[in-house]
Design a protein around this motif. Structure first.
Motif, PDB file in Angstrom:
ATOM      1  N   GLU A 372       0.984  -1.106  -0.044  1.00 51.21           N
ATOM      2  CA  GLU A 372       0.048  -0.121  -0.151  1.00 51.21           C
ATOM      3  C   GLU A 372       0.838   1.437  -0.071  1.00 51.21           C
ATOM      4  O   GLU A 372       1.112   1.759   1.125  1.00 51.21           O
ATOM      5  CB  GLU A 372      -0.872   0.015   1.292  1.00 51.21           C
ATOM      6  CG  GLU A 372      -1.708  -1.306   1.397  1.00 51.21           C
ATOM      7  CD  GLU A 372      -3.107  -1.315   0.153  1.00 51.21           C
ATOM      8  OE1 GLU A 372      -3.466  -0.023  -0.184  1.00 51.21           O
ATOM      9  OE2 GLU A 372      -3.142  -2.194  -0.404  1.00 51.21           O
ATOM     10  N   LYS A 373       1.303   1.637  -1.308  1.00 46.78           N
ATOM     11  CA  LYS A 373       2.116   2.647  -1.282  1.00 46.78           C
ATOM     12  C   LYS A 373       1.575   4.034  -0.996  1.00 46.78           C
ATOM     13  O   LYS A 373       2.090   4.972  -0.617  1.00 46.78           O
ATOM     14  CB  LYS A 373       2.707   2.760  -2.826  1.00 46.78           C
ATOM     15  CG  LYS A 373       3.588   1.485  -3.139  1.00 46.78           C
ATOM     16  CD  LYS A 373       4.917   1.528  -2.538  1.00 46.78           C
ATOM     17  CE  LYS A 373       5.627   0.301  -3.081  1.00 46.78           C
ATOM     18  NZ  LYS A 373       6.984   0.374  -2.551  1.00 46.78           N
ATOM     19  N   ASP A 374       0.205   4.306  -1.049  1.00 47.95           N
ATOM     20  CA  ASP A 374      -0.415   5.399  -0.964  1.00 47.95           C
ATOM     21  C   ASP A 374      -1.336   5.716   0.167  1.00 47.95           C
ATOM     22  O   ASP A 374      -2.217   6.658   0.130  1.00 47.95           O
ATOM     23  CB  ASP A 374      -1.298   5.957  -2.284  1.00 47.95           C
ATOM     24  CG  ASP A 374      -0.250   5.744  -3.380  1.00 47.95           C
ATOM     25  OD1 ASP A 374       0.703   6.243  -3.458  1.00 47.95           O
ATOM     26  OD2 ASP A 374      -0.762   5.215  -4.391  1.00 47.95           O
ATOM     27  N   ILE A 400       3.781  -7.759   5.168  1.00 48.76           N
ATOM     28  CA  ILE A 400       3.627  -6.206   4.594  1.00 48.76           C
ATOM     29  C   ILE A 400       4.878  -5.737   3.803  1.00 48.76           C
ATOM     30  O   ILE A 400       5.970  -6.307   4.347  1.00 48.76           O
ATOM     31  CB  ILE A 400       3.706  -5.367   5.987  1.00 48.76           C
ATOM     32  CG1 ILE A 400       2.727  -5.861   7.016  1.00 48.76           C
ATOM     33  CG2 ILE A 400       3.537  -3.969   5.904  1.00 48.76           C
ATOM     34  CD1 ILE A 400       1.162  -5.730   6.522  1.00 48.76           C
ATOM     35  N   ASN A 401       4.573  -4.963   3.010  1.00 47.74           N
ATOM     36  CA  ASN A 401       5.390  -4.451   1.916  1.00 47.74           C
ATOM     37  C   ASN A 401       6.162  -3.313   2.640  1.00 47.74           C
ATOM     38  O   ASN A 401       5.496  -2.314   3.035  1.00 47.74           O
ATOM     39  CB  ASN A 401       4.974  -4.464   0.664  1.00 47.74           C
ATOM     40  CG  ASN A 401       6.002  -3.498  -0.254  1.00 47.74           C
ATOM     41  OD1 ASN A 401       6.100  -2.400  -0.524  1.00 47.74           O
ATOM     42  ND2 ASN A 401       6.697  -4.402  -1.095  1.00 47.74           N
ATOM     43  N   ASP A 402       7.444  -3.280   2.624  1.00 51.26           N
ATOM     44  CA  ASP A 402       8.375  -2.215   3.217  1.00 51.26           C
ATOM     45  C   ASP A 402       8.215  -1.560   4.592  1.00 51.26           C
ATOM     46  O   ASP A 402       9.310  -1.374   5.184  1.00 51.26           O
ATOM     47  CB  ASP A 402       7.915  -0.906   2.219  1.00 51.26           C
ATOM     48  CG  ASP A 402       8.249  -0.958   0.704  1.00 51.26           C
ATOM     49  OD1 ASP A 402       8.897  -1.741   0.419  1.00 51.26           O
ATOM     50  OD2 ASP A 402       7.853  -0.063   0.043  1.00 51.26           O
ATOM     51  N   ARG A 403       7.058  -1.821   5.052  1.00 52.66           N
ATOM     52  CA  ARG A 403       6.705  -1.062   6.393  1.00 52.66           C
ATOM     53  C   ARG A 403       6.977  -1.919   7.583  1.00 52.66           C
ATOM     54  O   ARG A 403       5.900  -2.824   8.085  1.00 52.66           O
ATOM     55  CB  ARG A 403       5.219  -0.400   6.352  1.00 52.66           C
ATOM     56  CG  ARG A 403       4.835   0.655   5.353  1.00 52.66           C
ATOM     57  CD  ARG A 403       5.765   1.967   5.723  1.00 52.66           C
ATOM     58  NE  ARG A 403       5.167   2.404   6.931  1.00 52.66           N
ATOM     59  CZ  ARG A 403       4.280   3.382   7.080  1.00 52.66           C
ATOM     60  NH1 ARG A 403       3.639   3.522   5.837  1.00 52.66           N
ATOM     61  NH2 ARG A 403       3.823   3.647   8.203  1.00 52.66           N
ATOM     62  N   VAL A 417      10.903  -6.646   1.432  1.00 58.54           N
ATOM     63  CA  VAL A 417      11.634  -5.463   1.328  1.00 58.54           C
ATOM     64  C   VAL A 417      12.509  -5.440  -0.001  1.00 58.54           C
ATOM     65  O   VAL A 417      12.806  -6.579  -0.327  1.00 58.54           O
ATOM     66  CB  VAL A 417      12.835  -5.354   2.514  1.00 58.54           C
ATOM     67  CG1 VAL A 417      11.894  -4.510   3.900  1.00 58.54           C
ATOM     68  CG2 VAL A 417      13.441  -6.457   2.980  1.00 58.54           C
ATOM     69  N   GLY A 418      12.721  -4.438  -0.452  1.00 61.88           N
ATOM     70  CA  GLY A 418      13.478  -4.325  -1.759  1.00 61.88           C
ATOM     71  C   GLY A 418      14.863  -3.795  -1.506  1.00 61.88           C
ATOM     72  O   GLY A 418      15.297  -3.490  -0.194  1.00 61.88           O
ATOM     73  N   GLN A 419      15.655  -3.675  -2.719  1.00 63.03           N
ATOM     74  CA  GLN A 419      16.974  -3.274  -2.526  1.00 63.03           C
ATOM     75  C   GLN A 419      17.244  -1.798  -2.016  1.00 63.03           C
ATOM     76  O   GLN A 419      18.194  -1.426  -1.351  1.00 63.03           O
ATOM     77  CB  GLN A 419      17.730  -3.415  -3.832  1.00 63.03           C
ATOM     78  CG  GLN A 419      18.021  -4.905  -4.401  1.00 63.03           C
ATOM     79  CD  GLN A 419      18.684  -5.784  -3.401  1.00 63.03           C
ATOM     80  OE1 GLN A 419      19.809  -5.225  -2.917  1.00 63.03           O
ATOM     81  NE2 GLN A 419      18.249  -6.701  -3.141  1.00 63.03           N
ATOM     82  N   SER A 420      16.216  -1.041  -2.038  1.00 61.60           N
ATOM     83  CA  SER A 420      16.402   0.332  -1.410  1.00 61.60           C
ATOM     84  C   SER A 420      15.524   0.512   0.023  1.00 61.60           C
ATOM     85  O   SER A 420      15.468   1.590   0.514  1.00 61.60           O
ATOM     86  CB  SER A 420      15.832   1.587  -2.421  1.00 61.60           C
ATOM     87  OG  SER A 420      14.528   1.072  -2.915  1.00 61.60           O
ATOM     88  N   ASP A 421      14.763  -0.750   0.313  1.00 61.26           N
ATOM     89  CA  ASP A 421      14.295  -0.532   1.682  1.00 61.26           C
ATOM     90  C   ASP A 421      15.208  -0.864   2.677  1.00 61.26           C
ATOM     91  O   ASP A 421      16.632  -0.962   2.739  1.00 61.26           O
ATOM     92  CB  ASP A 421      13.217  -1.449   1.542  1.00 61.26           C
ATOM     93  CG  ASP A 421      12.034  -1.244   0.593  1.00 61.26           C
ATOM     94  OD1 ASP A 421      11.853   0.002   0.454  1.00 61.26           O
ATOM     95  OD2 ASP A 421      11.597  -2.271  -0.134  1.00 61.26           O
ATOM     96  N   MET A 422      14.793  -1.044   4.167  1.00 64.63           N
ATOM     97  CA  MET A 422      15.620  -1.476   5.135  1.00 64.63           C
ATOM     98  C   MET A 422      16.354  -2.795   4.830  1.00 64.63           C
ATOM     99  O   MET A 422      15.734  -3.845   4.500  1.00 64.63           O
ATOM    100  CB  MET A 422      14.781  -1.651   6.382  1.00 64.63           C
ATOM    101  CG  MET A 422      15.699  -1.926   7.555  1.00 64.63           C
ATOM    102  SD  MET A 422      14.723  -2.058   9.291  1.00 64.63           S
ATOM    103  CE  MET A 422      14.080  -0.639   9.607  1.00 64.63           C
TER     104      MET A 422
HETATM  105 MG   LIG Z   1      10.073  -1.870  -1.120  1.00 62.08          MG
END
Ligand SMILES: [Mg+2]
Ligand SMILES: Cc1ncc(COP(=O)(O)OP(=O)(O)O)c(N)n1
Ligand SMILES: Cc1ncsc1CCOP(=O)(O)O
Length: 546
Positions: A372-374, A400-403, A417-422
């Motif tokens: 949920e990016k937005d 949960i994505n990213d958060r 998480v992706g390469q620019s996340d934690m």
């Molecule tokens: Mg990500």
């Protein structure tokens, strides 16, 4: 089957509320009991029993340096949320240099301690460590027959990590003949496995498998031969055997001098997880991850002047949510049909996040990620909590994505998480050993790092062009193949996957490619359940062909 209690109840949670305790930490979930000044002692005791408290009894030796033995067992159990009582079999004078002296407790007094604890307290699991004489082993077995418990974890301590003998050859036969047949799991390291089997040489993984099989024949329900002492490699490989299947459990070899007490800790963690209601394999996996995290956390600490230091069992105090773990262990097959939400798409079709997740599960999604990016944090958290309830009641893991903050607050099963996340290793520090961590990887080097960081799976893509994620390079089948073959981790493919091309992805036949992750093909459609159902049937057909 539990050795010492009714076989059918073996490893099942004894009290239904024990697993609820994992979801809701005690201060919030337990009924509040206000002790009245006039309450009778018996009424107070009844009220106290209503509060679940998984209980491990350790029967082991005291380590004056407090890195191993009883002291390690109590810290490890407490770190994983179990109460730990202790029956002391010997008092050792030891430090980071070695063992300077051993004073065995008379067997009659070991018996008295056992009776005191077992006759009064509701012990779930007994864990054994140093049992210095055959007489003490016999007293323990007698008491276990008299006071049955849910499971028995036997760490056949014979030699300390410094090389000092803690249990002589005379006890070996009693271990084999009396204790092992009662055990739910026996956890020797390679040196102990070798001693138990008459000094056989154990040099390879194949030798460890044979040893596990031979020890299994002595009567325990499971065997874990620990490979931490095997010649140097990047992995620490343990062999788990349940009488049917061998499973190689790989972990990171952490470079540190602070490894004193790893065996005691691992066995205590297994006991604590069993007491909380875990299955044996899950208990072993959580225990292994706990030890790995604790070693990592303590690798640069300095206590004592000898070659082997203790480590910090209570590293998780920095993140108390560690205790909650996950209710079920990660199964790579869960990646088969991975539904990833998108608030924009669901809004466009007039659906809430919760309804979208419900529909995906109804259609057969095997794992769900909230991406949920937005969505504002408060709205996201509320939706996430509702989705945790839905997913848990369907047995579908929710990530949960990213958060990380949202994942912790809603007690999700994990995070992607992706390469620019934690970085994944930092995520592991925060989430603890029992949660699922997925990492996006586009290259073999990223895949190697994800493994080192303690990830559970890799998401790799975009396999095809996508408009869902901006500026996302397309890897194609070749890029996906390169990531898969560079890693031991299970992989899920992502990016532009739909009912038209999902079959071709699975038909690549890559052994660790476990499924596909999709956003728009499910959520940018009118009926999420119908689309999920079609995709599932396409994936199943493709798998049966390849
Ligand atoms: Mg990500
Ligand atoms: C299963 C899965 N794989 C890859 C991704 C992408 O994660 P990331 O690279 O961090 O990009 P965002 O999704 O955060 O935009 C994923 N979400 N899920
Ligand atoms: C999140 C993400 N990561 C790599 S591609 C992608 C988007 C996948 O979306 P879709 O399934 O709609 O192509």
């Amino acid at each position: 089957m539990a050795s010492v209690s009714a076989p059918s109840a073996a490893l099942a949670p004894r009290r239904p509320s024990a697993s609820a305790a994992l979801l809701f930490p005690y201060p919030y979930s337990s009924p509040r009991v206000s002790p009245s000044p006039t309450a009778q002692p018996r009424r107070l005791a009844v009220a106290a029993r209503a509060m679940p408290w998984p209980h491990v009894l350790t029967v082991a030796g005291s380590d004056s340096g407090a890195g191993a033995g009883i002291q390690a067992d109590i810290k490890a159990s407490a770190a994983l949320g179990a109460y730990c009582s202790s029956v002391i079999t010997a008092v050792t004078a030891q430090n980071t240099v070695g063992v300077q002296g051993v004073h065995a407790v008379p067997e009659e007094f070991v018996g008295e301690q056992l009776r005191s604890v077992l006759s009064d307290m509701s012990v779930d699991v007994v864990k054994t460590g140093m049992l210095p004489s055959a007489g003490i082993v016999k007293v323990l077995c007698e008491n276990l027959r008299k006071f049955p418990v849910k499971a028995l974890v036997v760490d056949p301590v014979m030699v300390s990590t410094s090389g000092d003998t803690l249990s002589g050859p005379s006890t070996l036969a009693t271990f084999r003949d009396e204790l092992f047949p009662m055990a739910d799991i026996v956890t020797p390291n390679v040196k102990e496995a070798s001693k138990l089997l008459g000094d056989v040489s154990l040099q390879t993984i194949s030798d460890m498998r044979s040893a596990a099989e031979s020890i299994y024949k002595l009567g325990p329900k499971h065997v874990l031969v620990k490979g931490g002492d095997m010649p140097d490699s990047t992995d620490a490989i343990d062999v788990f055997f349940d009488g049917k299947e061998f499973i190689e459990l790989r972990g990171l070899r952490i470079k540190t001098r602070n490894t004193h007490g790893t065996g005691c800790t691992l066995a205590s963690c297994i006991a604590a997880e069993l007491a909380k209601g875990a299955t044996m394999l899950h208990a072993v996996e959580v225990a292994k991850k706990f030890v790995e995290s604790a070693l990592y956390h303590s690798k640069d600490r300095v206590i004592g002047n000898g070659p082997q230091g203790p480590f910090d069992h209570l590293f998780s105090l920095k993140s108390p949510l560690h205790k909650m773990g996950s209710l079920h262990k990660f199964n790579p097959d869960d990646l088969f049909l991975y539904a990833v939400t998108d608030s924009g798409m669901n809004k466009k079709w007039g659906r809430s996040i919760k309804d979208a997740v419900k529909a995906a599960i109804e259609g057969g999604a095997t794992i769900v990620q909230l991406r949920e990016k937005d969505t504002e944090t408060r709205e996201f958290l509320e939706a996430a909590k509702a989705c945790v309830d839905i997913c848990r009641s369907s047995g579908v893991p929710l990530l949960i994505n990213d958060r990380i903050d949202v994942a912790l607050a809603c007690n999700a099963d994990g995070v992607h998480v992706g390469q620019s996340d934690m970085p994944a290793w930092e995520v592991r520090e925060l989430l603890g050993p029992g949660k699922i961590i997925g990492v996006s990887c586009k290259t073999p080097a990223q895949a190697e790092q994800a493994w080192k960081d303690g990830a559970d799976y890799i998401g790799s893509g975009g396999v095809f062009p996508t408009t869902t994620k901006a500026n996302n390079p397309t890897l194609g089948f070749e890029g996906l193949r390169a990531v898969c073959s560079a890693s031991k981790l299970p992989v899920v493919a992502i990016g532009g996957i739909n009912t038209g091309n999902a079959g071709s992805v699975m038909e690549l036949g890559l052994p660790n490619l476990k499924g596909v992750a999709v956003v728009s093909a499910l959520f940018d459609r009118e009926c999420v359940a119908t689309e999920t159902r079609s995709l599932r049937s396409i994936l199943m057909n493709a798998c049966s062909r390849s």
